[in-house]
Design an enzyme around this catalytic site. Structure first.
Site, PDB file in Angstrom:
ATOM      1  N   SER A 162      37.968  -2.498 -18.169  1.00  0.00           N
ATOM      2  CA  SER A 162      38.345  -3.605 -18.210  1.00  0.00           C
ATOM      3  C   SER A 162      39.781  -3.510 -17.633  1.00  0.00           C
ATOM      4  O   SER A 162      40.604  -2.361 -18.072  1.00  0.00           O
ATOM      5  CB  SER A 162      38.625  -4.589 -19.295  1.00  0.00           C
ATOM      6  OG  SER A 162      39.516  -5.596 -19.146  1.00  0.00           O
ATOM      7  N   TYR A 205      40.702  -8.146 -12.197  1.00  0.00           N
ATOM      8  CA  TYR A 205      40.857  -9.607 -12.177  1.00  0.00           C
ATOM      9  C   TYR A 205      41.413  -9.980 -10.695  1.00  0.00           C
ATOM     10  O   TYR A 205      42.145  -9.088 -10.077  1.00  0.00           O
ATOM     11  CB  TYR A 205      41.889 -10.280 -13.239  1.00  0.00           C
ATOM     12  CG  TYR A 205      41.317  -9.771 -14.652  1.00  0.00           C
ATOM     13  CD1 TYR A 205      40.342 -10.580 -15.120  1.00  0.00           C
ATOM     14  CD2 TYR A 205      41.828  -8.899 -15.402  1.00  0.00           C
ATOM     15  CE1 TYR A 205      39.741 -10.629 -16.334  1.00  0.00           C
ATOM     16  CE2 TYR A 205      41.195  -8.721 -16.488  1.00  0.00           C
ATOM     17  CZ  TYR A 205      40.145  -9.538 -17.140  1.00  0.00           C
ATOM     18  OH  TYR A 205      39.610  -9.143 -18.237  1.00  0.00           O
ATOM     19  N   THR A 259      35.977  -9.783 -11.194  1.00  0.00           N
ATOM     20  CA  THR A 259      35.729 -10.751 -11.942  1.00  0.00           C
ATOM     21  C   THR A 259      36.305 -12.203 -11.336  1.00  0.00           C
ATOM     22  O   THR A 259      37.448 -12.339 -10.677  1.00  0.00           O
ATOM     23  CB  THR A 259      36.436 -11.003 -13.378  1.00  0.00           C
ATOM     24  OG1 THR A 259      35.815  -9.896 -13.956  1.00  0.00           O
ATOM     25  CG2 THR A 259      36.523 -12.248 -14.237  1.00  0.00           C
ATOM     26  N   LYS A 274      31.383 -10.594 -10.454  1.00  0.00           N
ATOM     27  CA  LYS A 274      30.826 -11.120 -11.809  1.00  0.00           C
ATOM     28  C   LYS A 274      31.474 -12.493 -11.840  1.00  0.00           C
ATOM     29  O   LYS A 274      32.649 -12.706 -11.590  1.00  0.00           O
ATOM     30  CB  LYS A 274      31.560 -10.202 -12.867  1.00  0.00           C
ATOM     31  CG  LYS A 274      31.307 -10.666 -14.400  1.00  0.00           C
ATOM     32  CD  LYS A 274      32.107  -9.455 -14.983  1.00  0.00           C
ATOM     33  CE  LYS A 274      31.575  -9.937 -16.785  1.00  0.00           C
ATOM     34  NZ  LYS A 274      32.528 -10.989 -17.198  1.00  0.00           N
ATOM     35  N   HIS A 302      31.421 -15.750 -18.505  1.00  0.00           N
ATOM     36  CA  HIS A 302      32.553 -15.094 -19.248  1.00  0.00           C
ATOM     37  C   HIS A 302      32.263 -15.160 -20.809  1.00  0.00           C
ATOM     38  O   HIS A 302      33.027 -15.084 -21.546  1.00  0.00           O
ATOM     39  CB  HIS A 302      33.936 -15.709 -18.958  1.00  0.00           C
ATOM     40  CG  HIS A 302      35.093 -14.508 -18.896  1.00  0.00           C
ATOM     41  ND1 HIS A 302      35.435 -14.029 -17.643  1.00  0.00           N
ATOM     42  CD2 HIS A 302      35.637 -14.128 -19.998  1.00  0.00           C
ATOM     43  CE1 HIS A 302      36.378 -13.225 -18.037  1.00  0.00           C
ATOM     44  NE2 HIS A 302      36.413 -12.950 -19.217  1.00  0.00           N
TER      45      HIS A 302
END
Length: 387
Positions: free
Chosen positions: A107, A130, A156, A252, A276
């Site tokens: 992440s 992100y 994401t 995602k 999520h």
């Protein structure tokens, strides 16, 4: 060593050994937590078809995910703050995944940096980003992932703004924990965790701190992330990030067939059907319920994976039999990590693999790649007839 037979065994140990705020961070969803719960419970509505008098020898759960050989169709999902569940958590999880032959996804909001994980592993891992408005930081971040040899970028799409998670607000979630009275009392009972944290230098978000001017403490980091999430994200911006990377891309956070079509149109290598983990929108359908409509829409154009609610090898089997080419575990590996570090992540993978392998055989299949709708029973209307 306790006898571990399923993921819930690891979860019980994890709860005893991990500080409350980090246990709650993992084991919670947004708002009423309806979607969080149904991600798990909806798998139980799908049943397996037992077959008998079938040769079960020479079985294999091996397959490929985005062209990469995997020992089973399971990847470790990106989980923020994994290094707060256990000291150097991302490194330990990545090592376990590498040894087991499954992908690990780091992440952006990890405690261990891209470089930390790359230095401690020998094979490429995947990196999740992100969508942020800071283009300079995004270019440098993606460049660091490229320099570290990451083999896929996971973008994401469902975190333009943060869903409210009541427990995190009430616990005052931060990394490292704030020295409040409640936190200090709780931490005093988690001596294993504390000793581990004393032995590492990795206690904050090392992909951000030191890479963005002005971020020196949890407060400034929280402010920066709240400001930089891209509320204006659209498909043109997604394409910009894909071009910025230039390699394999997994998108995602797809939970709608129309969005899946748009993702396929952009040329994504794979999409992840995901809400999520029930941590963003609450009240949406579970990932497993939305899998079939998305497969119907794009299953012949893009590799479709699924994330959310997977706690067993049976869940993996059901998702693959429905048509998913890959699955992701987040909480399941975090339970193992918080319970027993790298060994616990390995144990979680072993549990899931054994369940997958055994039940695949009892369904009459020797090769995971042969799994299909012939192996499961899906209730009529499972994907819903909604107006």
């Amino acid at each position: 060593m306790p006898v571990i037979t399923n993921i819930d065994d690891l979860k019980r140990i994890y709860k005893r050994r991990t500080p409350k705020m980090f246990y709650d961070y993992a084991e919670s969803g947004s708002w009423t937590e309806q979607t969080f719960r149904e991600n798990v419970s909806d798998f139980s509505q799908i049943r397996l078809r037992q077959r008998v008098a079938v040769d079960m020898t020479n079985r294999s759960t091996a397959t490929k995910m985005v062209g990469q050989d995997v020992s089973m169709p399971v990847a470790l999902a990106p989980v923020g703050m994994t290094g707060m569940q256990c000291a150097d958590g991302e490194i330990k999880a990545a090592r376990a995944a590498e040894k087991f032959g499954v992908p690990f996804t780091l992440s952006t909001l990890s405690i261990c940096s891209i470089e930390d994980v790359a230095e401690q592993t020998s094979k490429p891992f995947w990196f999740q980003v992100y969508t942020l408005t800071d283009d300079d930081y995004m270019r440098r971040l993606i460049g660091r992932a490229r320099d570290a040899g990451c083999s896929a970028l996971v973008i994401t799409l469902d975190l333009q703004m943060l869903g409210q998670r009541h427990k995190d607000l009430k616990n005052g979630l931060s990394a490292p924990p704030k020295p409040t009275l409640a936190n200090m009392i709780n931490l005093s009972t988690k001596w294993r965790w504390g000793l581990g944290m004393l032995g590492t230098k990795r206690r904050t978000f090392r992909n951000v701190v030191g890479h963005v001017e002005g971020i020196t403490d949890p407060a400034s980091l929280t402010s920066w992330t709240a400001e930089k999430f891209d509320h204006a994200l659209d498909w043109d911006r997604v394409k910009q990030l894909m071009d910025m990377w230039g390699g394999k891309v997994i998108l995602k956070g797809i939970l709608d067939a129309e969005d899946a079509v748009k993702a396929a149109d952009l040329g994504a290598d794979a999409i992840i059907v995901s809400n999520h983990g029930g941590r963003q929108i609450d009240g949406a359908l579970s990932s497993i319920r939305m899998l079939q409509p998305i497969l119907d829409a794009v299953g012949d154009r893009v590799e479709v994976h699924i994330d959310g609610g997977i706690r067993s090898g049976q869940d993996v089997l059901k998702a693959v039999a429905m048509g998913a080419k890959g699955t992701y575990i987040g909480r399941a590996f975090v339970y193992g990590l918080g319970a027993m570090g790298e060994e616990g992540v390995t144990k979680a993978l072993e549990v899931i693999h054994k369940e997958l392998d055994t039940n695949m055989a009892l369904c009459g299949e020797r090769q995971l790649t042969n799994l299909g709708r012939q192996n499961i029973l899906v209730p009529k209307g499972f994907s819903g007839e909604w107006e």
